[in-house]
Design a protein around this motif. Sequence first.
Motif, mmCIF file in Angstrom:
data_model
loop_
_atom_site.group_PDB
_atom_site.id
_atom_site.type_symbol
_atom_site.label_atom_id
_atom_site.label_comp_id
_atom_site.label_asym_id
_atom_site.label_seq_id
_atom_site.Cartn_x
_atom_site.Cartn_y
_atom_site.Cartn_z
ATOM 1 N N ASN A 314 0.848 -1.194 0.000
ATOM 2 C CA ASN A 314 0.000 0.000 0.000
ATOM 3 C C ASN A 314 0.884 1.244 0.000
ATOM 4 O O ASN A 314 0.906 2.015 0.964
ATOM 5 N N GLY A 315 1.609 1.405 -1.081
ATOM 6 C CA GLY A 315 2.568 2.502 -1.197
ATOM 7 C C GLY A 315 2.325 3.337 -2.430
ATOM 8 O O GLY A 315 1.283 3.988 -2.557
ATOM 9 N N TRP A 316 3.294 3.333 -3.373
ATOM 10 C CA TRP A 316 3.192 4.216 -4.530
ATOM 11 C C TRP A 316 1.953 3.934 -5.372
ATOM 12 O O TRP A 316 1.403 4.845 -5.990
ATOM 13 N N ARG A 317 1.494 2.695 -5.369
ATOM 14 C CA ARG A 317 0.270 2.356 -6.106
ATOM 15 C C ARG A 317 -0.914 3.165 -5.560
ATOM 16 O O ARG A 317 -1.620 3.846 -6.323
ATOM 17 N N VAL A 318 -1.109 3.091 -4.264
ATOM 18 C CA VAL A 318 -2.225 3.798 -3.636
ATOM 19 C C VAL A 318 -2.034 5.310 -3.731
ATOM 20 O O VAL A 318 -2.966 6.066 -4.039
ATOM 21 N N LYS A 319 -0.807 5.758 -3.489
ATOM 22 C CA LYS A 319 -0.530 7.196 -3.487
ATOM 23 C C LYS A 319 -0.743 7.819 -4.868
ATOM 24 O O LYS A 319 -1.253 8.945 -4.976
ATOM 25 N N THR A 320 -0.346 7.128 -5.926
ATOM 26 C CA THR A 320 -0.522 7.702 -7.264
ATOM 27 C C THR A 320 -1.985 7.683 -7.677
ATOM 28 O O THR A 320 -2.474 8.631 -8.303
ATOM 29 N N ARG A 321 -2.698 6.619 -7.313
ATOM 30 C CA ARG A 321 -4.127 6.595 -7.626
ATOM 31 C C ARG A 321 -4.836 7.746 -6.919
ATOM 32 O O ARG A 321 -5.683 8.436 -7.508
ATOM 33 N N GLU A 322 -4.467 7.996 -5.672
ATOM 34 C CA GLU A 322 -5.053 9.119 -4.935
ATOM 35 C C GLU A 322 -4.646 10.450 -5.560
ATOM 36 O O GLU A 322 -5.456 11.395 -5.610
ATOM 37 N N TRP A 323 -3.411 10.530 -6.044
ATOM 38 C CA TRP A 323 -2.951 11.776 -6.680
ATOM 39 C C TRP A 323 -3.764 12.057 -7.941
ATOM 40 O O TRP A 323 -4.191 13.194 -8.173
ATOM 41 N N PHE A 324 -3.997 11.038 -8.750
ATOM 42 C CA PHE A 324 -4.812 11.225 -9.956
ATOM 43 C C PHE A 324 -6.208 11.725 -9.573
ATOM 44 O O PHE A 324 -6.759 12.628 -10.225
ATOM 45 N N HIS A 474 12.347 -3.051 -0.329
ATOM 46 C CA HIS A 474 10.962 -2.609 -0.183
ATOM 47 C C HIS A 474 10.911 -1.257 0.522
ATOM 48 O O HIS A 474 11.275 -1.158 1.700
ATOM 49 N N PRO A 475 10.453 -0.229 -0.170
ATOM 50 C CA PRO A 475 10.452 1.107 0.431
ATOM 51 C C PRO A 475 9.517 1.198 1.629
ATOM 52 O O PRO A 475 8.460 0.552 1.670
ATOM 53 N N LEU A 476 9.912 1.998 2.589
ATOM 54 C CA LEU A 476 9.008 2.407 3.649
ATOM 55 C C LEU A 476 8.160 3.567 3.104
ATOM 56 O O LEU A 476 8.304 3.956 1.933
ATOM 57 N N ASP A 477 7.309 4.120 3.922
ATOM 58 C CA ASP A 477 6.362 5.110 3.400
ATOM 59 C C ASP A 477 7.053 6.296 2.736
ATOM 60 O O ASP A 477 6.617 6.773 1.679
ATOM 61 N N ALA A 478 8.155 6.753 3.330
ATOM 62 C CA ALA A 478 8.861 7.907 2.747
ATOM 63 C C ALA A 478 9.435 7.557 1.371
ATOM 64 O O ALA A 478 9.478 8.403 0.469
ATOM 65 N N GLY A 479 9.866 6.312 1.219
ATOM 66 C CA GLY A 479 10.358 5.879 -0.091
ATOM 67 C C GLY A 479 9.246 5.841 -1.115
ATOM 68 O O GLY A 479 9.429 6.268 -2.276
ATOM 69 N N HIS A 480 8.087 5.352 -0.708
ATOM 70 C CA HIS A 480 6.941 5.334 -1.619
ATOM 71 C C HIS A 480 6.501 6.753 -1.981
ATOM 72 O O HIS A 480 6.019 6.993 -3.099
ATOM 73 N N GLU A 481 6.685 7.689 -1.063
ATOM 74 C CA GLU A 481 6.370 9.092 -1.374
ATOM 75 C C GLU A 481 7.256 9.602 -2.508
ATOM 76 O O GLU A 481 6.789 10.336 -3.392
ATOM 77 N N LEU A 482 8.533 9.228 -2.471
ATOM 78 C CA LEU A 482 9.440 9.628 -3.557
ATOM 79 C C LEU A 482 8.978 9.040 -4.887
ATOM 80 O O LEU A 482 8.983 9.717 -5.921
ATOM 81 N N TYR A 483 8.591 7.761 -4.860
ATOM 82 C CA TYR A 483 8.120 7.109 -6.082
ATOM 83 C C TYR A 483 6.888 7.828 -6.635
ATOM 84 O O TYR A 483 6.790 8.109 -7.842
ATOM 85 N N ALA A 488 4.045 11.695 -10.434
ATOM 86 C CA ALA A 488 3.343 12.967 -10.595
ATOM 87 C C ALA A 488 4.118 13.913 -11.509
ATOM 88 O O ALA A 488 3.542 14.568 -12.387
ATOM 89 N N ALA A 489 5.442 13.965 -11.325
ATOM 90 C CA ALA A 489 6.273 14.826 -12.171
ATOM 91 C C ALA A 489 6.223 14.365 -13.620
ATOM 92 O O ALA A 489 6.215 15.185 -14.549
ATOM 93 N N ALA A 490 6.192 13.053 -13.819
ATOM 94 C CA ALA A 490 6.140 12.517 -15.179
ATOM 95 C C ALA A 490 4.836 12.905 -15.864
ATOM 96 O O ALA A 490 4.826 13.309 -17.037
ATOM 97 N N VAL A 491 3.728 12.781 -15.156
ATOM 98 C CA VAL A 491 2.432 13.136 -15.739
ATOM 99 C C VAL A 491 2.405 14.619 -16.085
ATOM 100 O O VAL A 491 1.915 15.013 -17.155
#
Length: 675
Positions: A314-324, A474-483, A488-491
């Motif tokens: 529950n890291g970059w997958r969830v965070k990017t979906r929420e960002w979209f 496996h990134p911790l939450d801060a690592g997933h934030e970077l991902y 977001a920058a790519a989009v």
Amino acid sequence: MIRSALCFAALLLFVGTATAASPQFPGQKSQYQGFDRFDFPVDGKQVTVVAPKAAAPGNPWLWHGEFFGHKTEPDVMLLKRGFHVVYMHVPNMLGSPTAVAHWNALYKELTEKYGLAKKPALTGLSRGGLYAYNWAAANPDKVACIYGDAPVCDIKSWPGGKGNGQGSAGEWKRAIEVYGFADEAEALAYDQNPIDKLAPLAKAGVPLLHVYGDADRVVPWDENTGVIAERYKKLGGDIQLIAKPGVDHHPHGLEDPTPIVDFIAKHASVEPTYQPQPAQRIVSRDGLGNVLKKLNAGEPVTIGYLGGSITAANGWRVKTREWFAEQFPKAEVKEIHAAIGGTGSDLGVFRVQQDALQYKPDLLFVEFSVNDGGAAPERIWKAMEGIVRQTWQANPETDICFVYTFKVGYEEPTREGLCSRAAGSMEMLAEHYGIPSVNFCPEVVKREGEGTLIFKSAKETADGVIRFSSDGVHPLDAGHELYAADVAAAVEQMKELPPVDHAAKLATPFVADNWESAKMIPLAPSMLKGNWEKLPETNSLQRSFGKRLGQIWHASEPGSELTFKFRGSLVQLYDLVGPNGGQVSITIDGQTRDKLLPRFDRYCTYHRLSLLKIAADLDPNEVHTVTIKLDAEQPDRQPVADRLKDPETELKSPKYTGTNLWIGQIQLPGDLVTE
């Protein structure tokens, strides 16, 4: 400093060679059947090059001997597959030594200056056979294959007319002149015709294809193709013949040119060679225009995430979906969770339809660069290209984005400005298909170099320092934030790129033997022998893994067998490993492996999805028979001991005892054979 300069120079070289665009040709530009045509001089003769819209890997090409522009269907089909088409205007030289010399100059120019493949396919239509065969005999190591269409293979037959053919008095006179013969007697004694110079081609393994009319009165087939075929076979050469009953010299070609095109594509396509790729945080390529168009319009959007455990968390997958969802509040953003820990693209290609595509994603993120870290580029290309092609076959408007995650060890190439080998392999594929990519490694490594991030730590870090992971993978939450920030920058970087119909990209494969046909096939009772149980829906394993595996079949009695036949290059089983797993023998095409294959490993303190790999690199055209047999001997359980509190006692418990086998689906890029 010197080392950095050398690395930067190497990086520029890689950028210039590994991801270079199609060759740029000089001269007058026009159109040929909808493709760019270039006419320019080489060695004092006019040359025509027709370029594909997207060059296939290695820049393969078809070289016409004569009559370029006649029967254009094969040219067009090959251009669509990424081939270049080439012709040199030397029409009155009849394949003479002078013509061969001009061809030598053109070959050098096209391969050395413009980067066309070192082994072109040659096509000899009618008198063009003299050019193709005479140049090939002089350069057998530079020829991929030869396609002859009612080809002239002996000047005595045509234009001489000294056999059953009509001949041509004017062209016979010309032949004597351009070949430099003193008189007709010397021409008739000439022993360097194509029919006389086949040994070098046979030795080099050059495959031949001849299409001919068996009523040809101009270039009698028995004096040309017939002699070639008889002699080439005696030399051990490979030649295919396609006869056209009752047909004279015209019409040339075939009504359906597919056999011709497939022959040329098979033998003249160039398999890519891995070259290191630059590590760039974002490469936009063709962008994400389709999904962004829907998001901007406030339409519902579904985003798929295909990958391993880093994406399953529950890291970059969830965070990017929420960002979209936050960035496009009028659009309903749904998610497809298609990630499975510990798996790579070699499983992803088989399950992408079931786990992702059936839910009709508008955008598919593909993340396998860590779990594919030990795989060869050739294997990565087959699987990843299969994912790409299956996705666009299902819907050519689905956008794809490759993402490359970090693990300890990837910092070394990243500091040199290069991708890991797995990510580099994927970048070459992404470049071919115009797929955007996001590399998470540069930002992670940059921050570590600045002292604001630690790759791996079991303890909390100081304020202002990101603790990226506790295990180096496996990134911790801060690592997933970077991902998520990288995505977001790519989009943002791609937001102005227009929508793209990806269907046209499927015309030119990156590797010919990709796993586009990868599929999963459920077991049938007719395949099973012995004591097998079809797990009910109430079974805990069926409940836990049925969504991925489908119907699970279970056997615990030694001697139980699974047997099936298939046609394909690879076969494996989608199964479970677990603490009470057994081991199996594998027999394929009558040959039983020496070693048993355990369905247990050092991580088996619980049940999990796995792949039982049976065979690879098989003849895809042959029918193969597989038998999996459950053995009576249990696997060694000691590898798991260091994960247990009391291994001596626990390894004797029912949890770690048994000869169990759980199989869900057969996976193969091919077809099951039922006879």
